[in-house]
Scaffold this motif. Structure first.
Motif, PDB file in Angstrom:
ATOM      1  N   SER A 139       0.698  -1.208  -0.054  1.00 33.95           N
ATOM      2  CA  SER A 139       0.061   0.127  -0.023  1.00 33.95           C
ATOM      3  C   SER A 139       0.796   1.274  -0.085  1.00 33.95           C
ATOM      4  O   SER A 139       0.647   2.252  -0.617  1.00 33.95           O
ATOM      5  N   TYR A 188       2.542   1.827  -3.527  1.00 32.86           N
ATOM      6  CA  TYR A 188       1.567   2.387  -4.500  1.00 32.86           C
ATOM      7  C   TYR A 188       1.118   3.859  -4.287  1.00 32.86           C
ATOM      8  O   TYR A 188       0.955   4.575  -5.327  1.00 32.86           O
ATOM      9  N   GLU A 189       1.421   4.494  -3.006  1.00 33.67           N
ATOM     10  CA  GLU A 189       1.088   5.658  -2.800  1.00 33.67           C
ATOM     11  C   GLU A 189       2.371   6.754  -3.212  1.00 33.67           C
ATOM     12  O   GLU A 189       2.390   7.621  -3.513  1.00 33.67           O
TER      13      GLU A 189
END
Length: 210
Positions: free
Chosen positions: A45, A48-49
């Motif tokens: 996560s 992806y940021e």
């Protein structure tokens, strides 16, 4: 606050990959897991940021491509990104932080059983063997030459040397520790230390004294 002050080490890791070539977000995540993840593991996560964050700061640029009918976003490092990465390289590095649950479990082994400790050591050795498989594959690929990242063999070798020695250290240590624990009673709280081994460890620790 400047853009560099808002970057994390993971931000620079992504920038470093973008400095090698352009990647889609999916490719960046896979590459992080396969290469940098061996010594800088991070949750998917977060990975992806990061590209979006880098683009917002002007350190990366994106474009949309189509793979069949599906669109994908590809990121490229900008000149400002190269400058930020070079400035980070010139800064002092943070110290090495060791985080190893097997060591914590063994440190508290007197709260469990001898079999618990042996299982922890078996798992630690299996981990070293599994991790070294990819390490060995990568090393052989660089030796063969002609790969996509062959031009980066020199800096990659420095990290590969550390990981090779580290994985072997874990495997050798697990073998040694298993031999020690095998002589323990069922309740590790009643185990006694092998003073000859302890003396040898202290002697090895004296390397820093010259």
């Amino acid at each position: 606050m400047s853009s560099s002050q808002r970057l994390t080490t993971t931000s620079y890791a992504i920038l470093g990959l973008l400095a090698v070539r352009s990647w889609s977000t999916y490719e960046l995540t896979r590459q992080m897991e396969w290469s940098l993840g061996r010594f800088w593991p991070r949750a998917k996560s977060k990975l992806y940021e990061e590209p979006k964050k880098l683009e917002a700061l002007g350190l990366a640029a994106s474009r949309t491509e189509r793979v069949g009918k599906r669109p994908r976003t590809v990121y490229t490092i900008t000149p400002e990104g190269h400058e930020a990465l070079a400035a980070w390289q010139a800064e002092p590095s943070a110290v090495i932080a060791l985080e190893a649950e097997p060591l914590l479990r063994l440190f508290l082994a007197d709260q469990g059983t001898r079999d618990d400790a042996l299982a922890t050591l078996t798992a630690a050795r299996a981990w070293a063997e599994e991790r070294n498989e990819g390490n060995l594959t990568a090393g052989r690929a660089f030796l063969a030459g002609g790969g996509e990242f062959d031009a980066r063999a020199a800096p990659t070798m420095l990290v590969g040397a550390f990981l090779t020695d580290f994985y072997k250290l874990v495997a050798d240590w697990a073998d040694w520790a298993e031999a020690q624990v095998a002589d323990w009673p069922d309740d590790p709280a009643n185990a006694t230390v092998d003073r000859d081994e302890l003396r040898a460890i202290v002697a090895r620790a004296e390397w820093s004294e010259g």
